[in-house]
Write an enzyme that holds these catalytic residues in place. Structure first.
Site, PDB file in Angstrom:
ATOM      1  N   ASP A 126       0.893  -1.285  -0.116  1.00 36.53           N
ATOM      2  CA  ASP A 126      -0.095   0.172  -0.161  1.00 36.53           C
ATOM      3  C   ASP A 126       0.887   1.178  -0.096  1.00 36.53           C
ATOM      4  OD1 ASP A 126      -2.579   1.696   0.456  1.00 36.53           O
ATOM      5  OD2 ASP A 126      -1.646   1.723   2.380  1.00 36.53           O
ATOM      6  N   ASP A 174      -1.810  -0.609   5.827  1.00 38.55           N
ATOM      7  CA  ASP A 174      -1.926  -0.085   7.403  1.00 38.55           C
ATOM      8  C   ASP A 174      -3.619   0.077   7.600  1.00 38.55           C
ATOM      9  OD1 ASP A 174      -2.127   2.156   5.512  1.00 38.55           O
ATOM     10  OD2 ASP A 174      -2.563   3.355   7.281  1.00 38.55           O
TER      11      ASP A 174
END
Length: 214
Positions: free
Chosen positions: A9, A166
């Site tokens: 990400d 996250d």
């Protein structure tokens, strides 16, 4: 090594991006004449696609979404994008993984061209075999669509891949794609939210990713 393909990400995993995104959203709300939007909680808008943020947090009606999107992109391109900073230690993580033969990709719901620019601003482009993001028509904006796309770019498969992120958008996407997941506790997301979906490992700091993968 179990894994060959590592998907990262971007916001909250590689990049400290909250200040630039918040700035761009604040300027967009101001230009659109929308007041009273609370942007103090980064976890609400770092991670989800921009369309979801415009609808659920900024409360823009669909009738003005196209204009709001253009206004946001203008502010983000002029200033917000340049407020990105890499997490301390993340470059060494990428350099080490690359040196050990892993194939790396960015897997972000951010517009693909902006994802490329951010990775370049961070000085991390040389470590990635692919930078994958969403389309301008808001397709391929969810991780469940981005993960297969990124693996196709890498020539990889789900059995030898791991997603690193996250937020619960990342962990949910990994679950839906049957890909293992590393939760980055140092990012913007909520550990409790990520734990709603199965994940294999947790990294308290970037260097922990190497302990998990090597």
């Amino acid at each position: 090594m179990k894994y060959k393909y590592i998907l990262f990400d971007l916001d909250g995993t590689l990049s400290q991006s909250a200040s630039g995104i918040r700035y761009s959203l604040e300027k967009t709300c101001e230009d659109m004449g929308v007041s009273g939007v609370d942007l103090s909680d980064y976890t609400r808008y770092i991670g989800p696609p921009l369309l979801d943020t415009c609808r659920n947090i900024c409360k823009f009606p669909d009738s003005i979404y196209d204009k709001a999107y253009s206004v946001y992109m203008k502010h983000y391109a002029e200033k917000g994008i340049f407020m990105n900073k890499p997490y301390d230690g993340i470059e060494n993580v990428l350099k080490t993984l690359k040196g050990n033969g892993f194939k790396l990709a960015v897997c972000s719901s951010k517009l693909e061209e902006n994802s490329r620019k951010v990775v370049d601003i961070l000085g991390l482009t040389k470590y990635f075999d692919a930078v994958c993001g969403s389309n301008r028509d808001s397709t391929r904006k969810d991780k469940k669509d981005l993960i297969p796309y990124a693996l196709e770019k890498l020539g990889g498969n789900t059995e030898e891949a791991v997603m690193i992120g996250d937020t619960y958008f990342d962990s949910l996407g990994a679950e839906l794609c049957s890909v293992d997941f590393i939760a980055c506790a140092f990012g913007y997301g909520s550990a409790d939210e990520m734990k709603k979906y199965p994940y294999i490992y947790e990294a308290e700091k970037p260097e922990d990713i190497l302990d998990i993968l090597l």
